[in-house]
Scaffold this active site. Sequence first.
Site, short mmCIF file in Angstrom:
data_model
loop_
_atom_site.label_atom_id
_atom_site.label_comp_id
_atom_site.label_asym_id
_atom_site.label_seq_id
_atom_site.Cartn_x
_atom_site.Cartn_y
_atom_site.Cartn_z
N GLU A 84 48.93 33.31 29.42
CA GLU A 84 48.87 33.58 27.98
C GLU A 84 49.99 34.52 27.56
OE1 GLU A 84 46.00 36.52 26.53
OE2 GLU A 84 44.90 36.19 28.39
N CYS A 118 42.55 34.13 29.10
CA CYS A 118 42.45 34.29 30.55
C CYS A 118 41.96 33.04 31.27
CB CYS A 118 41.49 35.43 30.89
SG CYS A 118 42.02 36.97 30.18
N HIS A 250 35.52 36.88 36.00
CA HIS A 250 36.71 37.38 35.29
C HIS A 250 36.43 38.85 34.98
CE1 HIS A 250 39.81 38.16 32.45
NE2 HIS A 250 38.95 38.34 31.46
#
Length: 460
Positions: A84, A118, A250
């Site tokens: 990203e 993400c 995550h």
Amino acid sequence: MWPENVGICAIEVVFPSQYVDQTELEQFDGASAGKYTIGLGQSKMGFCSDREDVASLCLTVVSRLIERNQIRPQDIGRLEVGTETIIDKSKSVKSVLMKLFADSGNTDIEGIDTTNACYGGTAALFNSVNWIESSSWDGRYALAVCADIAVYAKGAARPTGGAGAIAMLVGPNASLIFERGLRATHMEHVYDFYKPDLSSEYPTVDGKLSIQCYLSALDTCYQLYRKKFEKKYPDAAQVGLDNLDALIFHTPFCKLVQKSMARVVFNDFLLCKSTKRALKYPGLERFNDATLANTYFDRDVEKAFMIQFNDTFERKTRKSLLLANQVGNMYTPSVYSGLVSLLISNTPEELLGKRIGVFSYGSGLAASMYSILVTKDKQVFQQFVSKLDYVLPMLNTRKKIAPEVFSELMEVREKNNHAASYTPSGSVSALFPGTYYLKHVDDKYRRTYERTSVITNGVH
Ligand code: HMG
């Protein structure tokens, strides 16, 4: 016939050679003592000077993976990048990585970049696995690469930054095998964290909403994963979390993961038949009527499940937080840094044949939960894990930088983001051996990279 046991055959991680200490950052930012270290659960935050960008991070991680595992460049048939950190609205980072294949003459490599916060790394990995399991597969390996530089404007979100890259070699007969039919996904349109200002590296972020979105995506993915698991294994003796030997997440900051594990147990609690609840969850009857929707910020529920099931967190998740705690949020590589942390914090024997649950989240939002089975082949697995022997020594040779200097370096990045022509001023000698760095951006925005010398002094 399908290729067997498709998954991760080799994995490589890189992180910045410099970090800022979170206790010192608390003082520098005027935050109350303990807010970043205890409140967020972070110890150190890795960061890059203007010498590194997303393409240089990817060049470093891919070249190191290829060298360490002695992969022939001709044997790669697909290369996917998840990121990203956008430095060009058209030209992919993948196209820059083709530099590494030029000498071999291999230009027959499918795949480009994938972006959604993400989640891009997971999309790259899924695409790689899917290719190998498809009729398009030509028998070669795939490479899934994820890399990001996570930086925030001054303020509450700044201590949740980080940076890093991970490359994963995907193929059949893997050490970490993707469990077929066990992927649960939740995607939704929401503005929790996004990057609408294309001239800035910084996101627009609604911190509280982002936490709620993360937890609600976790609820949905976990419940769906449970359903798919029950369908695939109708005779399983156990339910829910008991079927996962480890669960990695995550990790925007470590405290959220600790809360997330409690949240997963809370889901199991709500799904548990009332006749069995009292036995399995003693003392928690007061939450019998609680709902998922009403408890995202309910401190009673959070605390009760965190305390009572702390040993579950310790056994299944704590070890996966090593790199996240020491480097920070790497964005796309974050959840895979959890995988590396787990691999280097256990003996191979402890992980052989185990099932690892993976929760990947990207704001905006896209999330998946799936599972990986560790091979039962001891020799293959030992060799796979031994390739990660460099990680801890490398982590321990990083250089601590004062928050004042970190803040100045952030300003340099901020001021020169997308500048052309531009020669970075960050130190080259501060980089690890074998690191690609940005040498120059010319007046047509073309970037050139060089590499620090590859000295095998134990950290490469
Ligand atoms: P904040 O709102 O200033 O912090 O920023 P806070 O006031 O909520 O404090 C944080 C915690 O520290 C709290 O703990 C405090 O009590 C505690 P909690 O009550 O929640 O358990 N605290 C202390 N503890 C000990 N000693 C003290 C002390 N003071 C306070 N002295 C926030 C926090 C996370 C919102 C901010 O850093 C932020 O906006 N970060 C970025 C967004 C983010 O990380 N979101 C996470 C979910 S979204 C996601 O994961 C996607 C992402 O990775 C992006 C992508 O997908 O690309 C971010």
